[in-house]
Scaffold this motif. Structure first.
Motif, PDB file in Angstrom:
ATOM      1  N   LEU A  46      15.336  56.403   8.422  1.00 39.43           N
ATOM      2  CA  LEU A  46      14.681  57.814   8.645  1.00 39.43           C
ATOM      3  C   LEU A  46      15.208  58.487   9.787  1.00 39.43           C
ATOM      4  CD1 LEU A  46      12.177  59.791   8.265  1.00 39.43           C
ATOM      5  CD2 LEU A  46      11.183  58.245  10.021  1.00 39.43           C
ATOM      6  N   VAL A  47      15.476  57.689  10.758  1.00 38.29           N
ATOM      7  CA  VAL A  47      16.148  58.371  12.218  1.00 38.29           C
ATOM      8  C   VAL A  47      17.559  58.782  11.967  1.00 38.29           C
ATOM      9  CG1 VAL A  47      16.775  57.805  14.400  1.00 38.29           C
ATOM     10  CG2 VAL A  47      14.577  56.909  13.553  1.00 38.29           C
ATOM     11  N   LEU A  48      18.148  57.841  11.332  1.00 38.36           N
ATOM     12  CA  LEU A  48      19.819  58.422  11.136  1.00 38.36           C
ATOM     13  C   LEU A  48      19.975  59.645  10.266  1.00 38.36           C
ATOM     14  CD1 LEU A  48      21.508  55.043  10.894  1.00 38.36           C
ATOM     15  CD2 LEU A  48      21.413  56.591  12.730  1.00 38.36           C
ATOM     16  N   ALA A  49      19.041  59.645   9.297  1.00 37.60           N
ATOM     17  CA  ALA A  49      19.002  60.908   8.352  1.00 37.60           C
ATOM     18  C   ALA A  49      18.666  62.002   9.214  1.00 37.60           C
ATOM     19  CB  ALA A  49      18.000  60.670   7.212  1.00 37.60           C
ATOM     20  N   CYS A  50      17.576  61.703  10.012  1.00 37.03           N
ATOM     21  CA  CYS A  50      17.306  63.300  10.919  1.00 37.03           C
ATOM     22  C   CYS A  50      18.253  63.526  11.870  1.00 37.03           C
ATOM     23  CB  CYS A  50      16.049  62.655  11.738  1.00 37.03           C
ATOM     24  SG  CYS A  50      15.430  64.013  12.887  1.00 37.03           S
ATOM     25  N   LEU A  51      19.245  62.499  12.531  1.00 35.89           N
ATOM     26  CA  LEU A  51      20.106  62.694  13.408  1.00 35.89           C
ATOM     27  C   LEU A  51      21.190  63.271  12.585  1.00 35.89           C
ATOM     28  CD1 LEU A  51      21.167  62.334  16.369  1.00 35.89           C
ATOM     29  CD2 LEU A  51      22.298  60.125  15.298  1.00 35.89           C
ATOM     30  N   HIS A  52      21.718  62.771  11.424  1.00 36.60           N
ATOM     31  CA  HIS A  52      22.824  63.563  10.900  1.00 36.60           C
ATOM     32  C   HIS A  52      22.333  65.067  10.361  1.00 36.60           C
ATOM     33  CE1 HIS A  52      25.906  64.280   7.875  1.00 36.60           C
ATOM     34  NE2 HIS A  52      25.035  64.766   7.059  1.00 36.60           N
ATOM     35  N   LEU A  80      29.968  69.530  23.165  1.00 30.41           N
ATOM     36  CA  LEU A  80      28.770  69.130  22.375  1.00 30.41           C
ATOM     37  C   LEU A  80      29.156  68.582  21.256  1.00 30.41           C
ATOM     38  CD1 LEU A  80      26.098  71.834  23.562  1.00 30.41           C
ATOM     39  CD2 LEU A  80      26.411  69.465  24.482  1.00 30.41           C
ATOM     40  N   GLU A  81      30.095  69.260  20.483  1.00 27.70           N
ATOM     41  CA  GLU A  81      30.596  68.831  19.276  1.00 27.70           C
ATOM     42  C   GLU A  81      31.317  67.653  19.267  1.00 27.70           C
ATOM     43  OE1 GLU A  81      32.350  71.287  16.326  1.00 27.70           O
ATOM     44  OE2 GLU A  81      30.816  72.848  16.372  1.00 27.70           O
ATOM     45  N   ALA A  86      31.682  61.327  18.956  1.00 26.72           N
ATOM     46  CA  ALA A  86      31.585  60.042  19.783  1.00 26.72           C
ATOM     47  C   ALA A  86      30.684  59.272  19.627  1.00 26.72           C
ATOM     48  CB  ALA A  86      31.635  60.725  21.555  1.00 26.72           C
ATOM     49  N   VAL A  87      29.513  59.698  18.762  1.00 24.66           N
ATOM     50  CA  VAL A  87      28.447  58.596  18.602  1.00 24.66           C
ATOM     51  C   VAL A  87      28.658  58.178  17.135  1.00 24.66           C
ATOM     52  CG1 VAL A  87      26.936  59.468  20.132  1.00 24.66           C
ATOM     53  CG2 VAL A  87      26.908  60.156  17.855  1.00 24.66           C
ATOM     54  N   ASP A  88      29.570  58.685  16.222  1.00 23.14           N
ATOM     55  CA  ASP A  88      29.864  58.199  14.996  1.00 23.14           C
ATOM     56  C   ASP A  88      29.905  56.755  14.570  1.00 23.14           C
ATOM     57  OD1 ASP A  88      29.265  60.874  14.131  1.00 23.14           O
ATOM     58  OD2 ASP A  88      31.396  61.318  13.958  1.00 23.14           O
ATOM     59  N   ALA A  89      30.686  56.170  15.540  1.00 23.25           N
ATOM     60  CA  ALA A  89      30.936  54.770  15.241  1.00 23.25           C
ATOM     61  C   ALA A  89      29.948  53.747  15.367  1.00 23.25           C
ATOM     62  CB  ALA A  89      32.249  54.281  16.324  1.00 23.25           C
ATOM     63  N   ASP A  90      28.992  54.094  16.385  1.00 26.69           N
ATOM     64  CA  ASP A  90      27.776  53.414  16.505  1.00 26.69           C
ATOM     65  C   ASP A  90      26.991  53.861  15.571  1.00 26.69           C
ATOM     66  OD1 ASP A  90      28.214  51.828  18.825  1.00 26.69           O
ATOM     67  OD2 ASP A  90      28.233  53.474  20.136  1.00 26.69           O
ATOM     68  N   LEU A 115      22.930  59.440  23.363  1.00 24.27           N
ATOM     69  CA  LEU A 115      22.333  60.619  23.249  1.00 24.27           C
ATOM     70  C   LEU A 115      21.345  61.121  24.073  1.00 24.27           C
ATOM     71  CD1 LEU A 115      21.277  59.475  19.210  1.00 24.27           C
ATOM     72  CD2 LEU A 115      22.887  61.192  20.093  1.00 24.27           C
ATOM     73  N   GLY A 116      20.848  60.278  25.137  1.00 30.12           N
ATOM     74  CA  GLY A 116      20.190  60.935  26.156  1.00 30.12           C
ATOM     75  C   GLY A 116      21.089  61.764  27.128  1.00 30.12           C
ATOM     76  N   ARG A 117      22.351  61.333  27.279  1.00 30.98           N
ATOM     77  CA  ARG A 117      23.145  62.089  28.237  1.00 30.98           C
ATOM     78  C   ARG A 117      23.483  63.513  27.438  1.00 30.98           C
ATOM     79  NH1 ARG A 117      25.339  57.116  29.056  1.00 30.98           N
ATOM     80  NH2 ARG A 117      26.902  57.547  27.386  1.00 30.98           N
ATOM     81  N   HIS A 118      23.874  63.263  26.066  1.00 30.21           N
ATOM     82  CA  HIS A 118      24.314  64.195  25.313  1.00 30.21           C
ATOM     83  C   HIS A 118      22.952  65.510  25.209  1.00 30.21           C
ATOM     84  CE1 HIS A 118      25.327  66.887  21.896  1.00 30.21           C
ATOM     85  NE2 HIS A 118      24.110  66.594  21.426  1.00 30.21           N
ATOM     86  N   LEU A 119      21.881  65.015  25.245  1.00 29.89           N
ATOM     87  CA  LEU A 119      20.593  66.013  24.947  1.00 29.89           C
ATOM     88  C   LEU A 119      20.344  66.482  26.420  1.00 29.89           C
ATOM     89  CD1 LEU A 119      18.335  63.797  22.724  1.00 29.89           C
ATOM     90  CD2 LEU A 119      19.674  65.887  22.145  1.00 29.89           C
ATOM     91  N   ASP A 120      20.687  65.843  27.545  1.00 28.09           N
ATOM     92  CA  ASP A 120      20.581  66.539  28.742  1.00 28.09           C
ATOM     93  C   ASP A 120      21.538  67.742  28.763  1.00 28.09           C
ATOM     94  OD1 ASP A 120      18.644  64.727  29.695  1.00 28.09           O
ATOM     95  OD2 ASP A 120      19.871  63.555  30.809  1.00 28.09           O
TER      96      ASP A 120
END
Length: 214
Positions: A46-52, A80-81, A86-90, A115-120
């Motif tokens: 669910l979470v990964l579907a939402c993130l994508h 930002l893109e 950068a998070v794709d591998a994880d 993601l915390g840093r990115h959302l900031d």
């Protein structure tokens, strides 16, 4: 209606991403039993579907509009893109059920931090531009398109998870964007079901009313 868009639902998604990867990191490494392990996998999905879905919407719809309206923002939006990539591998490690649990938990923990840093950065650099680039009506139409892009079977758990992650005030504002029948369905069915799901996942209790503190 004010012409300023209400981006509460967008920010509620951010609240969900800020919380859930840390929670998943804690439980992935040590599920209680097979049923708990299966529920964790459904939550990861669910979470990964939402993130994508969220990142795809930004990369293909929101950021191109901001680039057009605010040319000086292009370097910030490019950054930002790049953070999305950068998070794709994880994300791939977390999604791979064949990986050892410890590896997947580590990937979830790294996603929590990244993601915390990115959302900031996104809330500082892009959100003020969104508020200028969309009218209230345009944003409502965009929100309908976003929701329509989800598998409908995911919506009850998705709404519940995001409202559990946001403040009562943010949840109430986001829910107010939806028609009355959806809000009633959420209040009397989706939210009670998610409260049970959350307790089964994490052993903690979320508030009785999504839009109120108690």
């Amino acid at each position: 209606m004010t012409d300023r868009p209400d981006i509460s639902a967008f920010l509620l998604a951010h609240a969900g991403f800020r919380t859930e990867f840390g929670r998943l990191a804690a439980v992935l490494a040590a599920p209680r039993d097979a049923a708990h392990a299966a529920l964790i996998e459904r939550q990861v999905e669910l979470v990964l579907a939402c993130l994508h879905h969220h990142h795809t919407d930004e990369d293909t719809t929101l950021w191109p509009r901001l680039r057009e309206r605010f040319p000086r923002s292009v370097p910030l939006l490019d950054a930002l893109e790049e953070q999305h990539e950068a998070v794709d591998a994880d994300v791939a490690v977390l999604a791979d059920r064949a990986r050892p649990a410890a590896e997947r938990a580590g990937a979830a923990a790294r996603l929590h931090a990244a993601l915390g840093r990115h959302l900031d950065d996104e809330e500082r650099d892009a959100v003020p531009l969104l508020l200028q680039a969309y009218t209230a009506r345009e944003w409502i139409e965009h929100g309908r398109e976003v929701v329509a892009g989800y598998d409908r079977r995911l919506l009850p758990a998705l709404f519940g998870w995001l409202c559990s992650a946001g403040t009562p005030q943010l949840a109430a504002a986001a829910l107010a964007e939806f028609p009355v029948p959806v809000r009633l369905l959420f209040r009397f069915s989706w939210w009670p079901a998610y409260r049970r799901r959350h307790h089964a996942l994490y052993g903690t209790t979320v508030r009785a009313h999504a839009g109120r503190a108690s």
